[in-house]
Scaffold this active site. Structure first.
Site: not given
Length: 485
Positions: A441, A360, A339, A387, A344, A409, A121
């Site tokens: 990330c 956003e 963002f 934007d 959140n 973020d 996997c």
């Protein structure tokens, strides 16, 4: 190959007369005076068994690194410090890729993978490595990236944010494939391949989602002749698990009836997603706009089943808490959340500041965030569609000149355009934020953007990893930048 002096035909004729000075004509079939040819290394044979390899260190994505005939070799399943043999997967001009075959000298950090499907996997990449060692590896990756590409070293390294390494994931998308023998494969893509691994269970899924895999496979198998379903998405929420069935052809009445019985028996909600991105429908085909409930820092947030949400609720809660602590906003402060998604960070922040603005680019997320704020009775925040690659709006520039802190973020691509403009605003004296928290990330884009913030006068005060995806090579991190007075 020895270099031989060319013969007469290889010499250029001496130009004379009217054509002197022009490039002379040379026969195409004549030898030319050229540099000696280099012997090009022959590409390695795919699936070739390689000899003993010493794994020097980890790569940025958790693979082991070794050297093979002067090339860097990325070895799946290898751990730094080990001696292994491997099978070649791909040979590229500047590097090669392989997979461990035998471990001759094992690292003390090597463990037996907890999942029976791990060998094939492609969902997890690091189950052979102790969770503690995974965290250390990810921390080293982030620190090395910001130092190598950004030239920065944090003043302090934050303790890692973590959760249970198994049974943490609140969302998954399973592929469906129909075999020639009329059986059904339900699972994730195999490593290094586009084919699926048939899974009985997934050890990183929340138990409420994991228990649905068997019943869904039975439902698919019972109606295999239709071959209509291509993907099944599982989503966990406070109200219970939910299932989204994507299909390319209409489901027949017997399929829909069996799916309704499954939903009742397994206490889950089920929606259909017809092909063509037409939104969700109920089992009768009528359009629906459902919502689920997610707890974030004690706030019940409503979200659409297909909205982006963090897949690890435990780490997400700790991440939000840490971001608020690093921002350290005062009750009279204005904070900008770039963002912001469905809020959140923005919504939990509202109780700590005078005002918070979420920005956003995706309009449905802005609508969802504002609806949550209204439902929760929060009136000191605002969500704006913007934007974020352009800061030429007078409103945005005014907000930047007033904000005391900023949270970023961004997606994996980072925020180069936005951070470049923030840098330019700071140089013009039009950016007042003293603290910037960057949630990343992708260590590579964090390093790039950190260098831009350094050019604007922001020092890297703190940096730490967040293990949002245990047993995978995904690296999440959070950095605090302080403006140097």
């Amino acid at each position: 190959m020895a270099y031989k002096k060319p013969g007469f035909l290889g010499k250029k004729p001496v130009p004379h007369g009217k054509g002197a000075g022009r490039d002379p004509y040379v026969r195409d079939d004549s030898p030319r005076l050229t540099a000696p040819r280099r012997e090009q290394p022959q590409p390695l044979q795919r699936n070739k068994r390689l000899g003993e390899l010493l794994i020097d260190r980890f790569s940025h994505d958790g693979r082991g690194l070794a050297s093979l005939d002067g090339k860097t070799l990325f070895v799946d399943g290898a751990i730094a410090g080990e001696t292994v043999t491997a099978r070649l997967l791909e040979d590229h001009p500047r590097f090669a890729e392989a997979r461990v075959e035998d471990v001759i000298l094992a690292s003390p950090d090597r463990v037996e993978p907890p999942c029976a499907h791990y060998a094939t996997c492609g969902g997890c990449q690091l189950q052979h490595l102790k969770p503690e060692a995974q965290l250390l590896m990810k921390q080293q990756v982030v620190l090395e990236q910001v130092h190598r590409w950004g030239g920065l070293t944090p003043k302090r390294v934050l303790p890692p944010l973590r959760s249970e390494s198994l049974g943490y994931r609140s969302r998954a998308r399973l592929g469906v494939w129909y075999e020639a023998d009329s059986s059904v494969t339900l699972g994730f893509r195999q490593q290094q391949r586009k084919t699926l691994t048939n899974i009985e269970s997934c050890s990183v899924l929340l138990p409420a989602l994991n228990r649905l895999i068997g019943p869904l496979r039975q439902w698919l198998q019972a109606r295999v002749a239709n071959k209509a379903v291509t993907h099944i998405e599982l989503v966990a929420a406070q109200s219970g698990p939910a299932v989204i069935v994507r299909h390319t052809k209409p489901l027949v009445a017997l399929q829909r009836q069996a799916l309704a019985e499954l939903a009742q028996r397994e206490s889950c909600q089920v929606w259909l997603e017809p092909n063509g991105n037409q939104g969700l429908t109920d089992l009768e085909g009528s359009p629906v706009d459902p919502h689920l409930v997610l707890d974030v820092a004690g706030l019940p947030l409503h979200f659409h089943p297909q909205d982006f949400t963090q897949v690890n609720p435990a780490v997400n809660g700790r991440m939000v808490q840490q971001a608020l602590e690093l921002l350290a906003p005062g009750t009279n402060d204005l904070v900008l959340d770039f963002f912001c998604g469905m809020g959140n960070f923005t919504l939990p922040m509202a109780s700590r500041v005078a005002r918070v603005i979420g920005l956003e680019v995706v309009e449905p997320m802005v609508t969802r965030a504002q609806a949550n704020a209204t439902r929760l009775g929060l009136d000191n925040l605002e969500f704006l569609k913007a934007d974020l690659s352009q800061m030429d709006s007078p409103r945005l520039r005014q907000l930047c000149s007033q904000a005391s802190a900023i949270l970023l973020d961004p997606p994996r691509d980072g925020a180069k355009e936005l951070v470049t403009q923030l840098r330019d605003l700071r140089r013009k004296g039009q950016l007042s934020a003293q603290r910037i928290v960057y949630v990343s990330c992708n260590p590579a884009t964090l390093a790039r953007d950190a260098a831009l913030l350094a050019e604007a006068g922001y020092g890297l005060d703190a940096l730490g990893v967040m293990d949002m995806f245990p047993h995978t090579s995904h690296v999440e991190s959070m950095a605090l930048f302080l403006y140097k007075q």
